[in-house]
Design a protein around this motif. Structure first.
Motif, PDB file in Angstrom:
ATOM      1  N   VAL A 226      -9.929 -22.085  40.806  1.00 12.85           N
ATOM      2  CA  VAL A 226      -9.576 -23.123  41.518  1.00 12.85           C
ATOM      3  C   VAL A 226      -8.358 -23.337  42.200  1.00 12.85           C
ATOM      4  O   VAL A 226      -8.370 -23.906  43.344  1.00 12.85           O
ATOM      5  CB  VAL A 226      -9.983 -24.264  40.430  1.00 12.85           C
ATOM      6  N   ARG A 227      -7.191 -22.877  41.560  1.00 11.28           N
ATOM      7  CA  ARG A 227      -6.165 -23.237  42.031  1.00 11.28           C
ATOM      8  C   ARG A 227      -5.657 -22.237  42.868  1.00 11.28           C
ATOM      9  O   ARG A 227      -4.948 -22.709  44.101  1.00 11.28           O
ATOM     10  CB  ARG A 227      -4.908 -23.079  40.875  1.00 11.28           C
ATOM     11  N   THR A 228      -6.302 -21.193  43.064  1.00 11.45           N
ATOM     12  CA  THR A 228      -6.161 -20.198  44.170  1.00 11.45           C
ATOM     13  C   THR A 228      -6.957 -20.699  45.479  1.00 11.45           C
ATOM     14  O   THR A 228      -6.352 -20.503  46.731  1.00 11.45           O
ATOM     15  CB  THR A 228      -6.416 -18.866  43.784  1.00 11.45           C
ATOM     16  N   PHE A 229      -8.433 -20.796  45.338  1.00 14.40           N
ATOM     17  CA  PHE A 229      -9.210 -21.010  46.629  1.00 14.40           C
ATOM     18  C   PHE A 229      -9.324 -22.567  46.953  1.00 14.40           C
ATOM     19  O   PHE A 229      -9.711 -22.634  47.959  1.00 14.40           O
ATOM     20  CB  PHE A 229     -10.434 -20.338  46.275  1.00 14.40           C
ATOM     21  N   TYR A 230      -9.067 -23.333  46.091  1.00 15.94           N
ATOM     22  CA  TYR A 230      -9.194 -24.811  46.189  1.00 15.94           C
ATOM     23  C   TYR A 230      -7.794 -25.692  45.883  1.00 15.94           C
ATOM     24  O   TYR A 230      -8.019 -26.654  45.248  1.00 15.94           O
ATOM     25  CB  TYR A 230     -10.263 -25.271  45.670  1.00 15.94           C
ATOM     26  N   PRO A 231      -6.651 -25.044  46.368  1.00 18.28           N
ATOM     27  CA  PRO A 231      -5.508 -25.896  46.037  1.00 18.28           C
ATOM     28  C   PRO A 231      -5.605 -27.218  46.655  1.00 18.28           C
ATOM     29  O   PRO A 231      -4.648 -28.136  46.006  1.00 18.28           O
ATOM     30  CB  PRO A 231      -4.355 -25.285  46.968  1.00 18.28           C
ATOM     31  N   GLN A 232      -6.307 -27.613  47.656  1.00 22.79           N
ATOM     32  CA  GLN A 232      -6.430 -28.964  48.058  1.00 22.79           C
ATOM     33  C   GLN A 232      -6.912 -30.092  46.972  1.00 22.79           C
ATOM     34  O   GLN A 232      -6.672 -31.231  47.194  1.00 22.79           O
ATOM     35  CB  GLN A 232      -7.123 -29.121  49.264  1.00 22.79           C
ATOM     36  N   LEU A 233      -7.418 -29.670  45.858  1.00 24.54           N
ATOM     37  CA  LEU A 233      -7.941 -30.577  44.910  1.00 24.54           C
ATOM     38  C   LEU A 233      -6.902 -31.182  43.904  1.00 24.54           C
ATOM     39  O   LEU A 233      -7.206 -32.058  43.167  1.00 24.54           O
ATOM     40  CB  LEU A 233      -9.082 -30.024  43.946  1.00 24.54           C
ATOM     41  N   GLY A 234      -5.718 -30.770  44.160  1.00 18.53           N
ATOM     42  CA  GLY A 234      -4.666 -31.313  43.171  1.00 18.53           C
ATOM     43  C   GLY A 234      -3.596 -30.330  42.659  1.00 18.53           C
ATOM     44  O   GLY A 234      -4.158 -29.166  42.243  1.00 18.53           O
ATOM     45  N   ASP A 235      -2.510 -30.607  42.145  1.00 16.49           N
ATOM     46  CA  ASP A 235      -1.757 -29.815  41.313  1.00 16.49           C
ATOM     47  C   ASP A 235      -1.323 -30.517  40.212  1.00 16.49           C
ATOM     48  O   ASP A 235       0.203 -30.253  39.768  1.00 16.49           O
ATOM     49  CB  ASP A 235      -0.801 -29.197  42.326  1.00 16.49           C
ATOM     50  N   ARG A 236      -1.683 -31.664  39.680  1.00 17.75           N
ATOM     51  CA  ARG A 236      -1.317 -32.378  38.674  1.00 17.75           C
ATOM     52  C   ARG A 236      -1.463 -31.624  37.205  1.00 17.75           C
ATOM     53  O   ARG A 236      -2.409 -31.185  37.153  1.00 17.75           O
ATOM     54  CB  ARG A 236      -1.708 -33.648  38.429  1.00 17.75           C
ATOM     55  N   GLN A 237      -0.271 -31.811  36.498  1.00 21.10           N
ATOM     56  CA  GLN A 237      -0.307 -31.070  35.407  1.00 21.10           C
ATOM     57  C   GLN A 237      -0.218 -32.056  34.168  1.00 21.10           C
ATOM     58  O   GLN A 237       0.790 -33.180  34.345  1.00 21.10           O
ATOM     59  CB  GLN A 237       0.750 -30.192  35.132  1.00 21.10           C
ATOM     60  N   GLU A 238      -0.853 -31.983  32.822  1.00 18.83           N
ATOM     61  CA  GLU A 238      -0.650 -32.658  31.468  1.00 18.83           C
ATOM     62  C   GLU A 238      -0.598 -31.897  30.633  1.00 18.83           C
ATOM     63  O   GLU A 238      -1.021 -30.838  30.521  1.00 18.83           O
ATOM     64  CB  GLU A 238      -1.774 -33.855  31.388  1.00 18.83           C
ATOM     65  N   THR A 239       0.063 -32.203  29.546  1.00 19.51           N
ATOM     66  CA  THR A 239       0.321 -31.391  28.332  1.00 19.51           C
ATOM     67  C   THR A 239      -0.866 -31.994  27.275  1.00 19.51           C
ATOM     68  O   THR A 239      -1.164 -32.992  27.016  1.00 19.51           O
ATOM     69  CB  THR A 239       1.585 -31.740  27.485  1.00 19.51           C
ATOM     70  N   ARG A 240      -1.705 -30.872  27.016  1.00 21.54           N
ATOM     71  CA  ARG A 240      -3.032 -30.955  26.040  1.00 21.54           C
ATOM     72  C   ARG A 240      -3.017 -30.156  25.065  1.00 21.54           C
ATOM     73  O   ARG A 240      -2.358 -28.991  25.243  1.00 21.54           O
ATOM     74  CB  ARG A 240      -4.088 -31.197  26.903  1.00 21.54           C
ATOM     75  N   LEU A 241      -3.874 -30.146  24.183  1.00 27.21           N
ATOM     76  CA  LEU A 241      -4.063 -29.221  23.143  1.00 27.21           C
ATOM     77  C   LEU A 241      -5.001 -28.067  23.478  1.00 27.21           C
ATOM     78  O   LEU A 241      -5.882 -28.017  24.136  1.00 27.21           O
ATOM     79  CB  LEU A 241      -4.678 -29.504  21.986  1.00 27.21           C
ATOM     80  N   VAL A 242      -4.401 -26.858  23.584  1.00 28.16           N
ATOM     81  CA  VAL A 242      -4.898 -25.492  23.824  1.00 28.16           C
ATOM     82  C   VAL A 242      -4.809 -24.455  22.655  1.00 28.16           C
ATOM     83  O   VAL A 242      -3.766 -24.035  22.480  1.00 28.16           O
ATOM     84  CB  VAL A 242      -4.567 -24.834  25.172  1.00 28.16           C
ATOM     85  N   ASN A 243      -5.937 -24.523  21.952  1.00 23.42           N
ATOM     86  CA  ASN A 243      -5.842 -23.424  20.792  1.00 23.42           C
ATOM     87  C   ASN A 243      -4.742 -24.005  19.862  1.00 23.42           C
ATOM     88  O   ASN A 243      -4.122 -23.186  19.300  1.00 23.42           O
ATOM     89  CB  ASN A 243      -5.497 -21.875  21.157  1.00 23.42           C
ATOM     90  N   GLY A 244      -4.933 -25.402  19.642  1.00 22.55           N
ATOM     91  CA  GLY A 244      -3.838 -26.054  18.678  1.00 22.55           C
ATOM     92  C   GLY A 244      -2.241 -26.007  19.116  1.00 22.55           C
ATOM     93  O   GLY A 244      -1.641 -26.288  18.282  1.00 22.55           O
TER      94      GLY A 244
END
Length: 295
Positions: A226-244
Motif C-alpha cells: 500500500v505504501r509503495t503503490f498507493y502513497p496518496q492514501l496517506g502517511d499518518r502513523q500511530e503507536t499501537r500494539l504489534v505482537n505485544g
C-alpha cells in the motif's frame, strides 16, 4: 345589567373560585349561581336530581357528557367546564328562565374560555418545567486493567477446559483487543465519525480477508504494498500494539470513501498477484529501508 355590575359580582365571589397546579379551575355552587343570576339553592337541587328524576339542567349536562354521579359531587365545587355549561344553559336553553346576566357572562367567557378566565382571575401561571438531569457518563477502567481482566478470563477458560491456549493466538488476541479499546477510548475523548485503521485491520474487519503471518501474501508485504503503490492514501502513523510491543504503524482514514476505495483496490491487487514480494523488490521498496509491519 352592565359589565361593571358583573365585575363587581366577580370580585364578590372571587374567594369561592380556585385553580389547581394543573391550571384546572373550580367554583362553588354559590359562585356559579351568582354568575348565572339564579338562586344557589335552586342550582343545588337541579344538580342533585340527576340520579333520580333529572331536571332540565341536569338532562342538558348529561347530554354534554357529564355523568349523574359527577353532578352529585359538584356540591363540593363545580369544575370550570361545568361552570361554562351551567351558565350557557341559563343564557340560552332555560326557556322562560333564561337570564340576561348569564348571556353577558357567557359572552365574556366565550372570548377566552372559562378556564383561561379563572386562571387570569387568580393570577395562575404554568409552572416552569424542571430540566431533566442528563445521566452522567460512567467512567471506564484503564485499558491496561481491562486487558488484564480479559487475559485472566482467557487463562481461566483454558484451565477449566483442561487445555492450553495457543501462545501466538493469545498474543494476537491481546493486540487486537488492546488496539480496539484504545480506538474506543480515543473516540470517547474526541467524539467524531473518523475511523483510522491499519491496512491489515481494514482487510480483515472490512473485507473479510485473512491476512497470513508468513508466505508470499504475509501482512508485512501488504503494508509495504500500500505504501509503495498507493502513497496518496496517506502517511499518518500511530503507536499501537504489534505482537505485544508498542510500534508505530501506518493508519488510513477509512471514514473517507475515497481512501476506503483505494485500500480495497490495493488489497485486492495484492492478493491477486502471484508474487507480491517480487513486485515490491522490482519497485525498489526494500532498497533503502527495512519494511515495517502494518496492522
Amino acid at each position: 345589567m352592565s359589565q361593571i355590575e358583573i365585575i363587581q359580582i366577580i370580585e364578590q365571589i372571587k374567594q369561592e373560585i380556585t385553580v389547581d397546579s394543573n391550571g384546572q379551575g373550580k367554583a362553588s355552587i354559590r359562585a356559579t349561581a351568582r354568575l348565572a343570576d339564579v338562586q344557589d339553592s335552586s342550582l343545588r337541587r337541579a344538580l342533585l336530581s340527576a340520579a333520580l328524576e333529572p331536571s332540565a339542567l341536569a338532562q342538558s349536562l348529561i347530554q354534554q357528557g357529564f355523568s349523574p354521579a359527577a353532578l352529585e359531587t359538584w356540591n363540593e365545587g363545580i369544575p370550570d367546564m361545568g361552570v361554562a355549561a351551567v351558565i350557557e344553559y341559563y343564557a340560552f336553553d332555560a326557556g322562560r328562565h333564561c337570564k340576561q346576566q348569564a348571556r353577558l357572562v357567557c359572552k365574556a367567557f366565550n372570548r377566552i374560555g372559562v378556564r383561561a378566565w379563572i386562571q387570569d382571575l387568580l393570577g395562575w401561571t404554568k409552572p416552569a418545567t424542571q430540566p431533566q438531569e442528563q445521566p452522567s457518563t460512567p467512567a471506564l477502567p484503564p485499558v491496561e486493567q481491562r486487558l488484564h481482566t480479559l487475559v485472566l478470563a482467557m487463562k481461566t477458560l483454558a484451565e477449566l477446559t483442561g487445555g492450553r491456549l495457543n501462545p501466538y493466538m493469545e498474543q494476537q488476541f491481546k493486540d487486537y483487543a488492546g488496539n480496539l479499546l484504545a480506538e474506543h477510548n480515543r473516540k470517547l475523548l474526541t467524539p467524531s465519525e473518523e475511523r483510522w485503521l491499519g491496512v491489515v485491520n481494514f482487510a480483515e474487519s472490512e473485507l473479510g480477508k485473512k491476512v497470513p503471518i508468513n508466505g508470499p501474501h504475509y501482512r508485512g508485504h501488504l503494508g509495504t504494498w500500500v505504501r509503495t503503490f498507493y502513497p496518496q492514501l496517506g502517511d499518518r502513523q500511530e503507536t499501537r500494539l504489534v505482537n505485544g510491543v508498542q510500534q508505530p504503524i501506518y493508519v488510513y482514514a477509512c471514514h473517507d470513501p475515497v481512501v476506503a476505495a483505494g485500500l480495497t483496490k490495493a488489497i485486492e491487487e495484492f492478493f491477486a498477484h502471484p508474487s507480491p514480494g517480487a513486485a515490491l523488490r522490482q519497485a525498489g521498496a526494500f532498497a533503502s529501508k527495512k519494511e515495517k509491519v502494518s496492522v
